[in-house]
Design an enzyme around this catalytic site. Structure first.
Site, PDB file in Angstrom:
ATOM      1  N   GLU A 163     105.133 120.943 148.564  1.00 53.07           N
ATOM      2  CA  GLU A 163     105.859 122.136 148.135  1.00 53.07           C
ATOM      3  C   GLU A 163     105.818 123.191 149.240  1.00 53.07           C
ATOM      4  O   GLU A 163     104.761 123.437 149.810  1.00 53.07           O
ATOM      5  CB  GLU A 163     105.269 122.717 146.845  1.00 53.07           C
ATOM      6  CG  GLU A 163     106.156 123.802 146.251  1.00 53.07           C
ATOM      7  CD  GLU A 163     105.562 124.439 144.990  1.00 53.07           C
ATOM      8  OE1 GLU A 163     106.346 124.940 144.180  1.00 53.07           O
ATOM      9  OE2 GLU A 163     104.335 124.441 144.823  1.00 53.07           O
ATOM     10  N   GLY A 298      95.907 127.933 147.430  1.00 50.21           N
ATOM     11  CA  GLY A 298      94.724 127.770 146.595  1.00 50.21           C
ATOM     12  C   GLY A 298      94.652 126.377 146.010  1.00 50.21           C
ATOM     13  O   GLY A 298      93.592 125.757 145.968  1.00 50.21           O
ATOM     14  N   ALA A 299      95.827 125.886 145.556  1.00 49.99           N
ATOM     15  CA  ALA A 299      95.887 124.556 144.947  1.00 49.99           C
ATOM     16  C   ALA A 299      97.351 124.151 144.844  1.00 49.99           C
ATOM     17  O   ALA A 299      98.250 124.954 145.077  1.00 49.99           O
ATOM     18  CB  ALA A 299      95.237 124.566 143.561  1.00 49.99           C
ATOM     19  N   MET A 300      97.584 122.891 144.484  1.00 49.03           N
ATOM     20  CA  MET A 300      98.944 122.370 144.358  1.00 49.03           C
ATOM     21  C   MET A 300      99.011 121.427 143.166  1.00 49.03           C
ATOM     22  O   MET A 300      98.204 120.517 143.029  1.00 49.03           O
ATOM     23  CB  MET A 300      99.348 121.641 145.644  1.00 49.03           C
ATOM     24  CG  MET A 300     100.715 120.980 145.582  1.00 49.03           C
ATOM     25  SD  MET A 300     102.031 122.182 145.254  1.00 49.03           S
ATOM     26  CE  MET A 300     103.213 121.142 144.378  1.00 49.03           C
ATOM     27  N   GLU A 301     100.041 121.649 142.328  1.00 47.90           N
ATOM     28  CA  GLU A 301     100.115 121.021 141.013  1.00 47.90           C
ATOM     29  C   GLU A 301     100.702 119.627 140.991  1.00 47.90           C
ATOM     30  O   GLU A 301     101.272 119.195 139.961  1.00 47.90           O
ATOM     31  CB  GLU A 301     100.949 121.907 140.070  1.00 47.90           C
ATOM     32  CG  GLU A 301     102.420 122.053 140.449  1.00 47.90           C
ATOM     33  CD  GLU A 301     102.743 123.268 141.306  1.00 47.90           C
ATOM     34  OE1 GLU A 301     103.916 123.679 141.332  1.00 47.90           O
ATOM     35  OE2 GLU A 301     101.817 123.793 141.948  1.00 47.90           O
ATOM     36  N   HIS A 334      95.804 127.370 135.828  1.00 43.94           N
ATOM     37  CA  HIS A 334      97.127 127.555 136.423  1.00 43.94           C
ATOM     38  C   HIS A 334      97.772 126.214 136.777  1.00 43.94           C
ATOM     39  O   HIS A 334      98.916 125.934 136.410  1.00 43.94           O
ATOM     40  CB  HIS A 334      96.986 128.427 137.677  1.00 43.94           C
ATOM     41  CG  HIS A 334      98.269 128.749 138.368  1.00 43.94           C
ATOM     42  ND1 HIS A 334      98.872 129.979 138.254  1.00 43.94           N
ATOM     43  CD2 HIS A 334      99.065 128.018 139.196  1.00 43.94           C
ATOM     44  CE1 HIS A 334      99.989 129.993 138.976  1.00 43.94           C
ATOM     45  NE2 HIS A 334     100.123 128.798 139.556  1.00 43.94           N
ATOM     46  N   GLU A 335      97.030 125.392 137.496  1.00 46.95           N
ATOM     47  CA  GLU A 335      97.615 124.122 137.974  1.00 46.95           C
ATOM     48  C   GLU A 335      97.908 123.156 136.830  1.00 46.95           C
ATOM     49  O   GLU A 335      98.910 122.438 136.858  1.00 46.95           O
ATOM     50  CB  GLU A 335      96.690 123.469 139.003  1.00 46.95           C
ATOM     51  CG  GLU A 335      96.387 124.335 140.217  1.00 46.95           C
ATOM     52  CD  GLU A 335      97.611 124.911 140.886  1.00 46.95           C
ATOM     53  OE1 GLU A 335      98.653 124.212 140.943  1.00 46.95           O
ATOM     54  OE2 GLU A 335      97.558 126.061 141.359  1.00 46.95           O
ATOM     55  N   HIS A 338     101.140 123.930 135.098  1.00 46.47           N
ATOM     56  CA  HIS A 338     102.308 123.425 135.822  1.00 46.47           C
ATOM     57  C   HIS A 338     102.675 121.997 135.416  1.00 46.47           C
ATOM     58  O   HIS A 338     103.813 121.567 135.636  1.00 46.47           O
ATOM     59  CB  HIS A 338     102.042 123.427 137.324  1.00 46.47           C
ATOM     60  CG  HIS A 338     102.332 124.730 137.994  1.00 46.47           C
ATOM     61  ND1 HIS A 338     103.533 125.392 137.864  1.00 46.47           N
ATOM     62  CD2 HIS A 338     101.588 125.489 138.840  1.00 46.47           C
ATOM     63  CE1 HIS A 338     103.515 126.490 138.593  1.00 46.47           C
ATOM     64  NE2 HIS A 338     102.347 126.578 139.189  1.00 46.47           N
ATOM     65  N   GLU A 357     105.925 129.859 138.723  1.00 40.45           N
ATOM     66  CA  GLU A 357     104.674 130.506 139.118  1.00 40.45           C
ATOM     67  C   GLU A 357     104.297 131.664 138.206  1.00 40.45           C
ATOM     68  O   GLU A 357     103.124 131.863 137.902  1.00 40.45           O
ATOM     69  CB  GLU A 357     104.763 130.973 140.572  1.00 40.45           C
ATOM     70  CG  GLU A 357     104.990 129.847 141.570  1.00 40.45           C
ATOM     71  CD  GLU A 357     103.900 128.775 141.519  1.00 40.45           C
ATOM     72  OE1 GLU A 357     102.841 129.003 140.930  1.00 40.45           O
ATOM     73  OE2 GLU A 357     104.131 127.687 142.084  1.00 40.45           O
TER      74      GLU A 357
END
Length: 890
Positions: A163, A298-301, A334-335, A338, A357
């Protein structure tokens, strides 16, 4: 037609309205005249069969790919995305024919490859087969390499981050969110005992051939390319099953399994919670969460294979702070959100990024509140996300939540506090306005209707409108398609024995100099009073001015925007603000969110010139009895902003006396040592209070910190380490600097490394500040962390000029590794945000004219902030100095 829609079918257009609508039409024509850079629709994929073989030692990879296509119309050319890849053995099969392209050409600016065929391809099904070669880059995007250490030996893992548009660096593809497909993935990796291969789906088979382990994964659901993931490296892992039988794993660095337990527990609670909330079950059989050493975000879903920075996933039982624990819970929430909002239903195009987001940011708080109700996390929302959004969106150089994106280079620009924080703030406002149950029902309908497809912002508004019966699209267009937000001025017109009439006025808020702007919003607004602590029903305030009758008697306080649920600033008349100050002092305002709103708005209004800073300082004195962590966090942040403007003035010593007085009562309350069973926010409050008192040079705090460090630094609890390191460095010299540097080099916990490295900028020694800047951009610091280390110098009054000079003098070396992502914009912001003169504003402008970035909005925002600082201090300097002289000269 536009005018009559807004004002009624009988309304007449005058010349002013005709000109205004013509300008709107011309503006829309201009905006839409820049078309989206998307692939031609001649061919569309339905399934990719991928086989990749990374060479970890040489940082290369090779692959094979078969794509099932639909040719939509006759053509001689197929165009797809490919960046830093070389294609070979390309063939296209259609019916009984097999064709090789006569030419393969690459277009680097658009990151595409053209396959030109001699014969015309006919509409219908086709199969594209090809081989490709690529590099495992060091840019933390695409298919990249990440370094880590196992038993003292440096090793390389291969990781993906696709992403927004970097799947094209790993395999040739149609790299757009609307072009969903099924993916069959196979990884060929060295047959080594500890080496692990992970992807979106579970492995369905493994076999060994010629020294390679061949791992074949089950087919994915239909999904966009940016959610595809594969990771090859050495890991340990923990595993559990959630209530619904989903297998959850946390992959940790080798030897650190225990640090994954907290995230595993949070995920095991979160997936079932979301299943119930959304009414749509999580569709995959597993959820893997991996800690990656080098990770830009921070992170990726990635669906079923979420990747994180180590500090966003790992909680060491002995060495992680309360702040880290809370951060991990929020990021996991959060992730995993998603997996529904973004993965099951995907935005049609990057214009609707905010919906992904903003929603995930809003619901992460809902989830953490469910898992940890004692954390009071919704109050922290008001400080952290809503506060961040109000700050950025108060600038002229902000942008709408929904911003048209035409090309890939523009996407990184909108991964900012508007998409995330304003997005989640207006979602919270909408939920509060229509009610939680109707909001939830609308979300469920939206997800069910658009599952495994793409959707737009209006699709969500339509679902919520159908459930609530309210004009949601009209209301929310006011907030997502306009830049900025209003300041609502409140004054008392008259009052009687049992009721009062208040005058409300709205206009656009600007943090810097006011600009003539006629924008109006549909503002959901309510209130609480001294005798009615429950919030009133909402009214929609849409006109420039209105009056409201409130059942409150003369002299009683009133606070508009209960719980800070709506997205605006409130400007009270002096009389009303004084009443709120007395209510604060008497501890009559129960909601911590409301107490934050009063002082936060006051500081913002002082910056912009609506209030005098001396009025705000008087109000701040009403917070001496405050005990809530988040109220103190927001107030402290606002005082930091004021301090950065006056740290070179004669009144600075008086300011520090004021600070010591303000925090004295809460210091006596929290003390130095954690009590058994205390809630997490109290631990964070202690750290905050001690940090501020040290900043205000409270010698009791400084002396105790030095004594604890000198006695046994290894025994300092995690919550206090960073604070004590900074105090010791500020009062010490090279000896202390070397000692803390050694701590960083000896620890294998990334959180502790950052804690140590990030404190080095607190030194007052110029030669050590320079050394810290050199360190920030050395090989010892990962690219993802260099901004944090640099920022520690820029935040030091003795270091901010040095940091800016260093950035300019070393621009090519410093910016090179960061230019391809959003970290470069964070670097610029922290370098210049505390300047407060026109001279500095011009200097920054001129530097970036000579050294342009892919987009200039973040630079414009930084320059506007500098000018806002300058106007604030120039306007109020004499009154600020007089106030401190009068109240805190001794």
């Amino acid at each position: 037609q536009i005018y009559q829609t807004l004002h009624g079918s009988g309304a007449k257009l005058n010349n002013f309205h005709r000109i205004r609508l013509l300008l709107i039409s011309l503006q829309r024509t201009y905006v839409m005249s820049k078309p989206r850079q998307i692939l031609p629709d001649t061919a569309r994929p339905s399934k990719y069969t991928l086989r990749l073989q990374p060479d970890l030692e040489k940082a290369l990879f090779k692959g094979e790919e078969v794509v099932q296509l639909k040719i939509n119309r006759a053509t001689n050319r197929i165009v797809l995305h490919a960046a830093e890849l070389k294609l070979s053995n390309v063939t296209l099969k259609q019916a009984t024919s097999s064709l090789a392209p006569k030419e393969i050409s690459y277009d680097e600016p658009t990151e595409t490859v053209n396959l030109d065929f001699e014969n015309e391809l006919t509409p219908g099904d086709a199969t594209l087969s090809l081989h490709f070669d690529g590099i495992l880059n060091n840019k933390m995007k695409g298919f990249y390499s990440s370094k880590y250490t196992v038993e003292g030996k440096e090793k390389t893992m291969a990781v993906t981050q696709f992403e927004p548009a970097d799947a094209r660096r790993a395999f040739p593809c149609w790299d757009e969110p609307e072009l969903k497909a099924v993916f069959d993935i196979t990884l060929q990796i060295p047959d080594q005992p500890k080496l692990v291969a992970v992807s979106n789906m579970p492995a369905k088979s493994e076999k060994t051939e010629n020294g390679l382990r061949i791992v074949e994964f089950s087919s994915t659901p239909i999904m966009p390319t940016y959610l595809v993931a594969f990771v090859v490296g050495e890991f340990d892992y923990l595993e559990t099953k959630d209530r619904d039988g989903v297998v959850i794993r946390v992959y940790t660095p080798v030897g650190k399994k225990a640090s994954g337990q907290f995230a595993l527990d949070v995920a095991a609670k979160t997936l079932p919670y979301y299943n119930d909330y959304f009414g749509v079950p999580y569709p995959l059989p597993k959820m893997d969460m991996l800690a990656i050493p080098d990770f830009a975000a921070g992170a990726m879903e990635n669906w079923g294979c979420v990747t994180y920075r180590e500090t966003a996933l790992l909680v060491d039982p002995d060495s992680s702070s309360s702040q880290t624990k809370q951060w991990v819970a929020l990021v996991v929430g959060h992730e995993l959100a998603h997996q529904w909002f973004g993965n099951i239903v995907t935005m049609s195009w990057w214009t609707d990024l905010w919906l992904n987001e903003g929603f995930a940011t809003w619901i992460e708080y809902l989830c953490v509140s469910h898992c940890f109700p004692e954390w009071d996390i919704w109050t922290q929302f008001v400080y952290a996300d809503q506060g961040r959004a109000l700050q950025l969106d108060g600038l002229k150089n902000s942008h709408p939540v929904e911003v048209e994106v035409s090309e890939v280079a523009e996407i990184d620009e909108i991964f900012d506090a508007i998409s995330y924080s304003k997005g989640c703030s207006v979602i919270r406002m909408l939920s509060s306005y229509i009610g939680e149950s109707q909001f939830r029902e609308g979300l469920r309908n939206y997800l069910k209707k658009h599952s495994y497809a793409n959707a737009t912002t209006n699709d969500l508004w339509d679902a919520l409108e159908q459930v609530s019966g309210k004009p949601i699209r009209q209301l929310m267009d006011s907030w997502t398609r306009k830049t900025g937000y209003p300041v609502v001025s409140i004054s008392l017109e008259n009052s009687g024995e049992n009721s009062s009439k208040f005058k409300l006025q709205q206009k656009r808020f600007f943090a810097s100099e006011p600009v003539e702007d006629s924008t109006k919003w549909l503002v959901p607004i309510n209130y609480i009073t001294k005798t009615t602590p429950q919030p009133s029903e909402y009214i929609i305030f849409s006109d420039p001015e209105t009056t409201v009758d409130v059942p409150v008697k003369a002299g009683d306080w009133i606070k508009f925007n209960s719980e800070q649920a709506s997205f605006f600033r409130t400007l009270y008349s002096s009389e009303l603000l004084e009443g709120l100050g007395k209510a604060l002092d008497a501890q009559e305002i129960v909601s911590a969110s409301d107490r934050i709103g009063i002082e936060s708005d006051a500081f913002a209004l002082a910056r912009s010139g609506f209030l005098g800073t001396e009025q705000v300082l008087k109000l701040v004195a009403s917070y001496k009895k405050e005990k809530n962590y988040t109220v103190w966090a927001d107030l402290s942040s606002n005082l930091n902003g004021l301090e950065s403007l006056i740290d070179q003035l004669d009144c600075y010593e008086n300011f520090k006396r004021f600070g010591r007085d303000l925090y004295s009562a809460i210091f006596e309350e929290v003390g130095w040592d954690k009590k058994d069973g205390e809630p997490l926010p109290l631990s964070m409050l202690r750290t905050l209070v001690l940090t501020k008192l040290a900043r205000f040079e409270d010698e009791r705090v400084v002396k105790e910190a030095q004594e604890r460090f000198n006695t046994n630094p290894k025994s300092i609890v995690a919550d206090l380490r960073g604070m004590i390191y900074r105090i010791v460095l500020a009062r010490g010299g090279e000896k202390e600097y070397e000692e803390i540097l050694k701590f960083a080099e000896e620890t294998d916990l990334n959180e502790e490394k950052l804690r140590c490295y990030g404190s080095l900028g607190s030194t007052r020694k110029p030669e050590l500040l320079k050394r810290t800047l050199d360190l920030a951009f050395s090989e010892k610091i990962r690219s993802q962390d260099c901004v944090s280390v640099f920022a520690s110098v820029a935040a030091n009054p003795r270091g901010k000029q040095m940091a800016w000079d260093y950035l300019r003098e070393n621009w090519e070396r410093v910016s090179g590794p960061l230019k391809s992502g959003f970290l470069i914009y964070r670097l610029i912001t922290c370098a210049v945000q505390d300047f407060s003169s026109e001279e500095k504003a011009v200097q920054v402008e001129e530097f970036f004219k000579t050294n342009p970035l892919p987009t200039d909005r973040p630079v414009k925002q930084a320059v506007e902030t500098i000018r806002s600082n300058a106007r604030w201090i120039d306007r109020d300097r004499a009154k600020i100095e007089a106030w401190f002289r009068e109240h805190f000269s001794n």
